[in-house]
Every structure is written in C-alpha cells, then in structure tokens.
Design a protein around this motif. Structure first.
Motif, PDB file in Angstrom:
ATOM      1  N   ASN A  15       0.847  -1.191   0.000  1.00  0.00           N
ATOM      2  CA  ASN A  15       0.000   0.000   0.000  1.00  0.00           C
ATOM      3  C   ASN A  15       0.886   1.245   0.000  1.00  0.00           C
ATOM      4  OD1 ASN A  15       0.913   0.149   2.637  1.00  0.00           O
ATOM      5  ND2 ASN A  15      -1.031  -0.477   3.548  1.00  0.00           N
ATOM      6  N   ASP A  16       0.295   2.403   0.174  1.00  0.00           N
ATOM      7  CA  ASP A  16       1.005   3.691   0.221  1.00  0.00           C
ATOM      8  C   ASP A  16       1.828   3.951  -1.043  1.00  0.00           C
ATOM      9  OD1 ASP A  16       0.084   4.016   2.886  1.00  0.00           O
ATOM     10  OD2 ASP A  16       1.815   2.903   3.644  1.00  0.00           O
ATOM     11  N   PRO A  17       1.267   3.804  -2.257  1.00  0.00           N
ATOM     12  CA  PRO A  17       2.081   3.991  -3.460  1.00  0.00           C
ATOM     13  C   PRO A  17       2.459   5.447  -3.712  1.00  0.00           C
ATOM     14  CG  PRO A  17      -0.223   3.751  -4.055  1.00  0.00           C
ATOM     15  CD  PRO A  17      -0.134   3.491  -2.568  1.00  0.00           C
ATOM     16  N   THR A  18       3.651   5.647  -4.250  1.00  0.00           N
ATOM     17  CA  THR A  18       4.126   6.955  -4.689  1.00  0.00           C
ATOM     18  C   THR A  18       4.983   6.719  -5.934  1.00  0.00           C
ATOM     19  OG1 THR A  18       5.412   8.923  -4.058  1.00  0.00           O
ATOM     20  CG2 THR A  18       6.045   6.844  -3.039  1.00  0.00           C
ATOM     21  N   ILE A  19       4.771   7.488  -6.997  1.00  0.00           N
ATOM     22  CA  ILE A  19       5.378   7.193  -8.301  1.00  0.00           C
ATOM     23  C   ILE A  19       6.096   8.415  -8.851  1.00  0.00           C
ATOM     24  CG2 ILE A  19       4.922   6.445 -10.675  1.00  0.00           C
ATOM     25  CD1 ILE A  19       2.360   5.127  -9.650  1.00  0.00           C
ATOM     26  N   VAL A  20       7.278   8.186  -9.438  1.00  0.00           N
ATOM     27  CA  VAL A  20       8.003   9.220 -10.178  1.00  0.00           C
ATOM     28  C   VAL A  20       8.599   8.594 -11.430  1.00  0.00           C
ATOM     29  CG1 VAL A  20       8.568  10.688  -8.194  1.00  0.00           C
ATOM     30  CG2 VAL A  20      10.099   8.816  -8.822  1.00  0.00           C
ATOM     31  N   GLN A  21       8.978   9.439 -12.373  1.00  0.00           N
ATOM     32  CA  GLN A  21       9.644   8.976 -13.587  1.00  0.00           C
ATOM     33  C   GLN A  21      11.153   9.013 -13.382  1.00  0.00           C
ATOM     34  OE1 GLN A  21       8.701  11.212 -17.128  1.00  0.00           O
ATOM     35  NE2 GLN A  21       9.106   9.456 -18.461  1.00  0.00           N
ATOM     36  N   ARG A  22      11.818   7.928 -13.741  1.00  0.00           N
ATOM     37  CA  ARG A  22      13.255   7.837 -13.514  1.00  0.00           C
ATOM     38  C   ARG A  22      14.034   8.669 -14.533  1.00  0.00           C
ATOM     39  NH1 ARG A  22      15.395   1.885 -12.280  1.00  0.00           N
ATOM     40  NH2 ARG A  22      15.327   1.700 -14.550  1.00  0.00           N
ATOM     41  N   PRO A  23      14.952   9.532 -14.081  1.00  0.00           N
ATOM     42  CA  PRO A  23      15.782  10.292 -15.018  1.00  0.00           C
ATOM     43  C   PRO A  23      16.713   9.397 -15.834  1.00  0.00           C
ATOM     44  CG  PRO A  23      15.825  11.276 -12.826  1.00  0.00           C
ATOM     45  CD  PRO A  23      15.177   9.942 -12.679  1.00  0.00           C
ATOM     46  N   SER A  24      17.096   8.251 -15.280  1.00  0.00           N
ATOM     47  CA  SER A  24      18.098   7.404 -15.932  1.00  0.00           C
ATOM     48  C   SER A  24      17.621   6.808 -17.245  1.00  0.00           C
ATOM     49  CB  SER A  24      18.527   6.284 -14.984  1.00  0.00           C
ATOM     50  OG  SER A  24      17.425   5.456 -14.649  1.00  0.00           O
ATOM     51  N   ASP A  25      16.331   6.441 -17.331  1.00  0.00           N
ATOM     52  CA  ASP A  25      15.850   5.773 -18.543  1.00  0.00           C
ATOM     53  C   ASP A  25      14.421   6.133 -18.929  1.00  0.00           C
ATOM     54  OD1 ASP A  25      14.403   4.485 -16.583  1.00  0.00           O
ATOM     55  OD2 ASP A  25      15.371   2.540 -16.831  1.00  0.00           O
ATOM     56  N   GLY A  26      13.772   7.040 -18.189  1.00  0.00           N
ATOM     57  CA  GLY A  26      12.409   7.450 -18.531  1.00  0.00           C
ATOM     58  C   GLY A  26      11.330   6.499 -18.067  1.00  0.00           C
ATOM     59  N   GLN A  27      11.703   5.372 -17.456  1.00  0.00           N
ATOM     60  CA  GLN A  27      10.702   4.460 -16.922  1.00  0.00           C
ATOM     61  C   GLN A  27      10.151   5.015 -15.603  1.00  0.00           C
ATOM     62  OE1 GLN A  27      11.184   0.068 -17.895  1.00  0.00           O
ATOM     63  NE2 GLN A  27      13.300   0.632 -17.420  1.00  0.00           N
ATOM     64  N   TYR A  28       9.046   4.411 -15.162  1.00  0.00           N
ATOM     65  CA  TYR A  28       8.391   4.856 -13.940  1.00  0.00           C
ATOM     66  C   TYR A  28       8.719   3.894 -12.802  1.00  0.00           C
ATOM     67  CZ  TYR A  28       5.819   8.073 -16.868  1.00  0.00           C
ATOM     68  OH  TYR A  28       5.498   9.083 -17.745  1.00  0.00           O
ATOM     69  N   ILE A  29       8.944   4.474 -11.628  1.00  0.00           N
ATOM     70  CA  ILE A  29       9.227   3.660 -10.460  1.00  0.00           C
ATOM     71  C   ILE A  29       8.223   3.988  -9.357  1.00  0.00           C
ATOM     72  CG2 ILE A  29      10.982   5.305  -9.603  1.00  0.00           C
ATOM     73  CD1 ILE A  29      12.494   2.767  -8.521  1.00  0.00           C
TER      74      ILE A  29
END
Length: 217
Positions: A15-29
């Motif tokens: 639970n408690d999800p938080t998402i950002v886009q990775r600068p290294s490759d543009g994927q989402y974490i």
C-alpha cells in the motif's frame, strides 16, 4: 488492479504507493509500504519495509516488487532534476532511529541508496506526508498529517529544513476518528484530497478510510 496478493510471496501486502519517472531511462518507479498479511494491528509495523517496482509506461507491466529499505514505511518520492529523493519513516523494527522521518538520495535510477538526511527525530511531528518539488518555484511542498488530527502545509528550499509555523489546510471532522491523506491535485497545489474514518490506529486497529473529500485552501 496493479498489485493484489503476491503470487510469489502470498503474505506480502502492498500500500502507500508513490510514483516518479526515472531520469536514468524514462521508466516509472513506484515505491510502496510492504507488510505481512498476518499484521492486523498498528503495533505490528516492525516488519514493514519500503518496496519498489518499475514500469515502462507507469500503467502496466510492473516488475515484481523488490525490497529497497527495510524497517521503513510511508514512502513519498519526488524528483529534483536528475535525482530522486524518497521520504519515509523508520519503524519500530529498526535498531536505531526509530520513529525518525528521513530523506534518502536514490540517484537517477531510483534504487541506489546515497546520502540519508534526517528531517525529524522521534517523536516526529507528522505521521504521514506527501512531498513534491516545484521546479518553477524552486522549492519543495509538503502536505503532512498531524497524527490523524489535521493536515498541514509546509515548504522548504532544500527539502531538509521545513517552514514553521505551518498552514493548516484540513481539519478532522468531529464526527470522525482520524483524518488521512493530503494528496495535492497534480495541476493545482491549492486543492487537496483526503479521507476521514471512524476507526484508527490509536485504538489498536488498522484504520480504513471510509469517506474521501476534497478541499481548497
């Protein structure tokens, strides 16, 4: 549904999800609190840990969750230039810094642990928090839950030292037991979303938000 009961680890609840886009490759974490299914009371967060998963588009094809930071929970991630910063609270299973709120530098890939800064020592001022860096303004915004009683707004220029006094943006309804959340609208900082519940951790029961509200401030 992105994650239900884990087929490879059936006892893991996320639970408690938080998402950002990775600068290294543009994927989402995505970062999440992970805990065991048998943990049913609020005093049992000893085994909580922060997990992560990666997706090429932020919608589907998420990788199997992997543990990143043991003995921590309630993650909030934000991106500043080419760096991802993750905020979280150290739980009671840790040998040191129990109850501390800390910020971890995770670099450009979001999984390499670098510098750790302590935001608040125990007892922390807030139990949950959502942090967002505003590149146009050049500072950080935080919406923080004051242990179920209200949601406050704080700002910071470096993401470590936060403003005081704070601005209270939502207050607990007297007919409810605890207030939670404090999620800003992606395009409007002055609109937030939060929940009220009649149950709470304070009576030894895991709370479940029964109503969702929005307000402007």
């Amino acid at each position: 549904m992105i994650f239900g009961p884990q087929t490879t680890n059936p006892s893991l609840i996320l639970n408690d999800p938080t998402i950002v886009q990775r600068p290294s490759d543009g994927q989402y974490i995505m970062y999440m609190t992970g805990y065991r299914a048998q943990q049913t009371t609020c005093s049992s967060n000893y085994g909580d840990a922060i997990y992560y998963s990666i997706s090429p588009n932020g919608v589907n094809n998420w990788s199997p969750p992997a543990q990143l930071i043991p003995h921590a929970w309630l993650p909030s991630a934000t991106r500043v230039g080419n760096t991802i910063y993750l905020y979280g609270m150290i739980n009671q299973g840790a040998s040191t810094n129990r109850g501390y709120v800390q910020r971890v530098d995770l670099g450009s890939n979001g999984t390499t642990i670098g510098t750790v800064n302590t935001i608040w020592t125990a007892p922390a001022l807030y139990s949950t928090f959502k942090v967002k860096y505003d590149s146009s303004a050049g500072y950080y915004h935080m919406f923080a839950n004051n242990f179920g009683s209200n949601i406050d707004y704080l700002f910071s220029y470096d993401g470590i030292v936060w403003s005081w006094p704070v601005v209270t943006v939502a207050v607990l309804d007297p007919d409810n037991y605890v207030i939670g959340g404090g999620f800003p609208h992606p395009d409007d900082l002055h609109r937030i979303y939060f929940g009220h519940t009649e149950n709470g951790c304070y009576d030894g029961v895991v709370h479940h938000f029964q109503n969702v509200f929005t307000t402007t401030w």
